[in-house]
Every structure is written in C-alpha cells, then in structure tokens.
Design a protein around this motif. Structure first.
Motif, PDB file in Angstrom:
ATOM      1  N   VAL A  76       0.869  -1.182   0.000  1.00  0.00           N
ATOM      2  CA  VAL A  76       0.000   0.000   0.000  1.00  0.00           C
ATOM      3  C   VAL A  76       0.907   1.232   0.000  1.00  0.00           C
ATOM      4  O   VAL A  76       1.492   1.600   1.022  1.00  0.00           O
ATOM      5  CB  VAL A  76      -0.983  -0.008   1.193  1.00  0.00           C
ATOM      6  CG1 VAL A  76      -1.763   1.312   1.266  1.00  0.00           C
ATOM      7  CG2 VAL A  76      -1.949  -1.185   1.048  1.00  0.00           C
ATOM      8  N   VAL A  77       1.046   1.807  -1.167  1.00  0.00           N
ATOM      9  CA  VAL A  77       1.970   2.912  -1.414  1.00  0.00           C
ATOM     10  C   VAL A  77       1.196   3.976  -2.199  1.00  0.00           C
ATOM     11  O   VAL A  77       0.522   3.642  -3.172  1.00  0.00           O
ATOM     12  CB  VAL A  77       3.174   2.409  -2.268  1.00  0.00           C
ATOM     13  CG1 VAL A  77       4.114   3.553  -2.614  1.00  0.00           C
ATOM     14  CG2 VAL A  77       3.907   1.273  -1.569  1.00  0.00           C
ATOM     15  N   PRO A  78       1.269   5.235  -1.773  1.00  0.00           N
ATOM     16  CA  PRO A  78       0.520   6.257  -2.502  1.00  0.00           C
ATOM     17  C   PRO A  78       0.980   6.355  -3.945  1.00  0.00           C
ATOM     18  O   PRO A  78       2.174   6.246  -4.218  1.00  0.00           O
ATOM     19  CB  PRO A  78       0.819   7.545  -1.730  1.00  0.00           C
ATOM     20  CG  PRO A  78       2.067   7.272  -0.973  1.00  0.00           C
ATOM     21  CD  PRO A  78       2.054   5.809  -0.663  1.00  0.00           C
ATOM     22  N   GLY A 106      -5.055   9.482   2.171  1.00  0.00           N
ATOM     23  CA  GLY A 106      -6.373   9.793   2.709  1.00  0.00           C
ATOM     24  C   GLY A 106      -7.402   8.705   2.433  1.00  0.00           C
ATOM     25  O   GLY A 106      -8.474   8.703   3.034  1.00  0.00           O
ATOM     26  N   MET A 107      -7.088   7.786   1.525  1.00  0.00           N
ATOM     27  CA  MET A 107      -8.018   6.661   1.292  1.00  0.00           C
ATOM     28  C   MET A 107      -7.904   5.667   2.438  1.00  0.00           C
ATOM     29  O   MET A 107      -6.807   5.403   2.947  1.00  0.00           O
ATOM     30  CB  MET A 107      -7.679   5.929  -0.010  1.00  0.00           C
ATOM     31  CG  MET A 107      -8.178   6.624  -1.256  1.00  0.00           C
ATOM     32  SD  MET A 107      -7.522   5.834  -2.720  1.00  0.00           S
ATOM     33  CE  MET A 107      -8.601   4.410  -2.885  1.00  0.00           C
ATOM     34  N   VAL A 108      -9.037   5.098   2.825  1.00  0.00           N
ATOM     35  CA  VAL A 108      -9.070   4.066   3.867  1.00  0.00           C
ATOM     36  C   VAL A 108      -9.848   2.879   3.309  1.00  0.00           C
ATOM     37  O   VAL A 108     -10.968   3.044   2.820  1.00  0.00           O
ATOM     38  CB  VAL A 108      -9.759   4.588   5.148  1.00  0.00           C
ATOM     39  CG1 VAL A 108      -9.866   3.473   6.183  1.00  0.00           C
ATOM     40  CG2 VAL A 108      -9.008   5.779   5.729  1.00  0.00           C
ATOM     41  N   PHE A 109      -9.230   1.708   3.350  1.00  0.00           N
ATOM     42  CA  PHE A 109      -9.912   0.514   2.844  1.00  0.00           C
ATOM     43  C   PHE A 109      -9.419  -0.710   3.614  1.00  0.00           C
ATOM     44  O   PHE A 109      -8.507  -0.607   4.447  1.00  0.00           O
ATOM     45  CB  PHE A 109      -9.689   0.352   1.327  1.00  0.00           C
ATOM     46  CG  PHE A 109      -8.250   0.316   0.905  1.00  0.00           C
ATOM     47  CD1 PHE A 109      -7.527  -0.865   0.919  1.00  0.00           C
ATOM     48  CD2 PHE A 109      -7.611   1.487   0.507  1.00  0.00           C
ATOM     49  CE1 PHE A 109      -6.192  -0.892   0.529  1.00  0.00           C
ATOM     50  CE2 PHE A 109      -6.270   1.477   0.126  1.00  0.00           C
ATOM     51  CZ  PHE A 109      -5.569   0.276   0.130  1.00  0.00           C
ATOM     52  N   VAL A 138      -7.375  -6.313   7.808  1.00  0.00           N
ATOM     53  CA  VAL A 138      -6.961  -5.049   8.428  1.00  0.00           C
ATOM     54  C   VAL A 138      -7.627  -3.901   7.680  1.00  0.00           C
ATOM     55  O   VAL A 138      -8.022  -4.041   6.522  1.00  0.00           O
ATOM     56  CB  VAL A 138      -5.429  -4.841   8.400  1.00  0.00           C
ATOM     57  CG1 VAL A 138      -4.707  -5.941   9.159  1.00  0.00           C
ATOM     58  CG2 VAL A 138      -4.898  -4.730   6.976  1.00  0.00           C
ATOM     59  N   GLN A 139      -7.742  -2.778   8.370  1.00  0.00           N
ATOM     60  CA  GLN A 139      -8.237  -1.540   7.756  1.00  0.00           C
ATOM     61  C   GLN A 139      -7.045  -0.601   7.694  1.00  0.00           C
ATOM     62  O   GLN A 139      -6.364  -0.393   8.711  1.00  0.00           O
ATOM     63  CB  GLN A 139      -9.360  -0.973   8.619  1.00  0.00           C
ATOM     64  CG  GLN A 139     -10.048   0.245   8.050  1.00  0.00           C
ATOM     65  CD  GLN A 139     -11.196   0.691   8.954  1.00  0.00           C
ATOM     66  OE1 GLN A 139     -11.400   0.139  10.034  1.00  0.00           O
ATOM     67  NE2 GLN A 139     -11.942   1.679   8.519  1.00  0.00           N
ATOM     68  N   ILE A 140      -6.798  -0.039   6.538  1.00  0.00           N
ATOM     69  CA  ILE A 140      -5.535   0.655   6.317  1.00  0.00           C
ATOM     70  C   ILE A 140      -5.754   2.031   5.693  1.00  0.00           C
ATOM     71  O   ILE A 140      -6.652   2.199   4.866  1.00  0.00           O
ATOM     72  CB  ILE A 140      -4.606  -0.249   5.449  1.00  0.00           C
ATOM     73  CG1 ILE A 140      -3.176   0.262   5.401  1.00  0.00           C
ATOM     74  CG2 ILE A 140      -5.153  -0.440   4.043  1.00  0.00           C
ATOM     75  CD1 ILE A 140      -2.181  -0.785   4.879  1.00  0.00           C
ATOM     76  N   LEU A 141      -4.939   2.981   6.115  1.00  0.00           N
ATOM     77  CA  LEU A 141      -4.958   4.351   5.591  1.00  0.00           C
ATOM     78  C   LEU A 141      -3.758   4.544   4.668  1.00  0.00           C
ATOM     79  O   LEU A 141      -2.632   4.180   5.038  1.00  0.00           O
ATOM     80  CB  LEU A 141      -4.871   5.331   6.777  1.00  0.00           C
ATOM     81  CG  LEU A 141      -4.551   6.793   6.462  1.00  0.00           C
ATOM     82  CD1 LEU A 141      -5.733   7.487   5.796  1.00  0.00           C
ATOM     83  CD2 LEU A 141      -4.177   7.549   7.762  1.00  0.00           C
ATOM     84  N   VAL A 142      -3.989   5.103   3.506  1.00  0.00           N
ATOM     85  CA  VAL A 142      -2.874   5.486   2.641  1.00  0.00           C
ATOM     86  C   VAL A 142      -2.372   6.841   3.127  1.00  0.00           C
ATOM     87  O   VAL A 142      -3.165   7.770   3.307  1.00  0.00           O
ATOM     88  CB  VAL A 142      -3.309   5.579   1.161  1.00  0.00           C
ATOM     89  CG1 VAL A 142      -2.112   5.862   0.265  1.00  0.00           C
ATOM     90  CG2 VAL A 142      -4.054   4.328   0.710  1.00  0.00           C
ATOM     91  N   THR A 143      -1.077   6.940   3.381  1.00  0.00           N
ATOM     92  CA  THR A 143      -0.497   8.196   3.860  1.00  0.00           C
ATOM     93  C   THR A 143       0.385   8.803   2.752  1.00  0.00           C
ATOM     94  O   THR A 143       0.565   8.197   1.689  1.00  0.00           O
ATOM     95  CB  THR A 143       0.360   7.968   5.121  1.00  0.00           C
ATOM     96  OG1 THR A 143       1.471   7.132   4.769  1.00  0.00           O
ATOM     97  CG2 THR A 143      -0.452   7.305   6.226  1.00  0.00           C
TER      98      THR A 143
END
Ligand code: MF3
Ligand code: CO
Length: 295
Positions: free
Chosen positions: A184-186, A242-245, A281-286
């Motif tokens: 998970v990489v912006p 800002g995406m959360v999935f 898991v629930q993850i936020l892209v930073t």
C-alpha cells in the motif's frame, strides 16, 4: 451522481478538505495529479473517498473499540465455547465502550459479529449450536460504529490442536495480508497490491476467493473501491493519501468456488468443504506509505 473530483475549485477558495487553507496551497496539486492519471484511463478515487484529518480521527476511535473486541475474544476463546458466546463478548465490549456493532441488523444480519469456522469462508452467523471443537479454525470478523465512523477487522483463531496443513493455511493467509500492507503505497494501484497477495497464496498452492473482497470503509461500512486479490499490477483504483480501505483476502485450501447458505442467506462456504482462512486489516494510505488503523 456528481463527480466531485471533476468539479473545479477557484485557486483562492477554501480547500474542499476542510483544512481552512486556500485550495492552491492545499489539495490543488493533488487534484491535478489525480486528474492526469484519470486521463490516462485509470480508475481514480472520488473526493468522497479521501478522508479528512477529522474523519481519520473518528475512524481511529472506532478502531480502538473494534480491536478491544477482538482482544477480548482472543482472551476468552476456547474449545467447548459456542459462537453465541463470542457474539456476547463483542456486543458487551462494544456497547460498554460507547460503540454500536456494525453488523447488527446490517441488511438484516441478525448478530453483532461474523464467526466463520473451517469451510465457512465468511459471514458465519453466531449461535448456541455452533460449538468450537479441538482442531477448528475460526475467523472472527468484527466491525464497529463510533460517532458514525466505521472500523472493520478480523482475525483467525486456532482451537486446540490444529492439523499442520490447516495451520499453514492460516499462517500463509496472514502473510498475504502482511505483503498486502507493504504494497500500500501512494500513487500505486490497488492491483499492484492485489497481484502480490494473490501470488503469495498461489505459490503456496492455495486459491483466493474472487467474488468477495475488501472495500473502502470509514464513513460507511462498505464504500468504494472493491478491493480484489485476484487483480493485476497497474490495474484497479489508484491509491492516494487519505483513502481508507480493508485488506481481507479469503484464501482456500482447495477450490476457489464458493456457495451461499440457502437457509440463512448469509454464510459462504467453500464448494469442496475444504478450509478457508481470512485476516482483515483496515488501512490508511499516507503521504509516505500507509498506516494500519485496525487489525
Ligand atoms: N465485516 C464484513 C467485511 O469485512 C462484513 C460483514 S457484513 C455482515 O466486510 F452483515 F455480515 F456483518
Ligand atoms: Co471488511
């Protein structure tokens, strides 16, 4: 539907994210970057999928309750226990901490948590008749609402003495999620992540469920995008800060074919009744990578 991501904002107007800064000093470049990638033919997130700092704080509070539920289940789970008792623990812990169990009455789901044993792939319904026995594996999938914010995560539990090949399925599925997290990489694509998850599962001789997967989560229980683990690098939606999935692959020891319980309309089983495992898991892209919000 209005595609907010396409609407132009004046450079000097306040930014849509609620920061109070002028658009040109806040998300303008960000929006331009997304637009350029969309024009290359890629799927990109709507502005509605980009969480504000305030929303992320809300999801964190929700996640705290969700993780406390799974911690409480981890403390108590044992052979001889019914899945109804797991439901009771989740309900009590959630309510005590000021939350609402998201599954309860969700599209008619009758309980507070999903408990899926062995060949049950997901959406198992807790009840007094399902008694955990030595050698079982179980997924406990917990979701919480706090102040309107949603969290969602699930863990596997081994009951007593589990066969080595089944233990390996559980372990490899956990590794699949860990690999997914690291991908998970912006400004990369969800397919970059999905392909790596899929590869790790198949390299170990397993199949990944196609029809059910992860999802955006936070303002609603299930938001866009659908998160597949049978996807290809460079495909699927662009990941932006800002995406959360959720990352929640269902990995099967045998066939990837599944079917739904005709009586309860919820529980999904493997067609060959071989075991299935899932971690979520629930993850936020930073800006620089990611942050796991809930596990
Ligand atoms: N928690 C599940 C997920 O990961 C959704 C369960 S929906 C329910 O998406 F109604 F079955 F709870
Ligand atoms: Co989920």
């Amino acid at each position: 539907m209005i595609r907010l991501s396409e609407s132009k904002i004046d450079r000097n107007a306040p930014c849509w994210c609620g920061s109070g800064k002028k658009y040109k000093n806040c998300h303008m470049e960000f929006d331009d970057k997304i637009r350029a990638i969309r024009l290359q033919g890629h799927s990109v997130p709507d502005r509605s999928l980009i969480k504000t700092a305030e929303q992320i704080e809300g999801i964190r509070r929700s996640a705290k309750v969700n993780m406390a539920c799974l911690d409480a289940v981890a403390q108590a789970i044992h052979a001889g226990m019914s899945t109804q008792e797991i439901d009771d623990i989740v309900y009590d812990t959630t309510v005590k901490m000021g939350g609402i169990p998201a599954p309860l009455h969700y599209e008619g789901f009758p309980k507070s948590v999903c408990t899926s044993i062995n060949e049950e792939v997901c959406h198992g319904i807790p009840d007094e008749k399902h008694i955990l026995k030595d050698g079982d594996i179980i997924n406990v999938d917990c979701s919480t609402i706090v102040d309107g914010y949603f969290s969602d995560s699930s863990r596997m539990f081994l009951i007593g003495d589990v066969a080595d090949d089944v233990k390996k399925l559980v372990q490899v599925t956990k590794e699949c999620v860990e690999i997914g997290i690291s991908e998970v990489v912006p400004w990369h694509f969800l397919g970059d992540m999905g392909e790596k998850v899929h590869r790790h599962a198949t390299e170990n001789g397993y199949k990944v469920v196609r029809e059910i997967g992860g999802h955006g989560c936070g303002i609603e229980f299930h938001e866009d995008p659908f998160v597949s683990y049978v996807s290809k690098a460079g495909e699927e939606m662009l990941m932006v800060p800002g995406m959360v999935f959720t990352i929640e692959p269902m990995v099967n020891m045998g066939t990837d074919e599944i079917y739904e319980d005709a009586d309860n309309g919820w529980t999904i089983y493997t067609a060959d009744h071989k075991p299935s495992a899932q971690w979520e898991v629930q993850i936020l892209v930073t800006e620089t990578g990611n942050e796991v919000l809930c596990w």
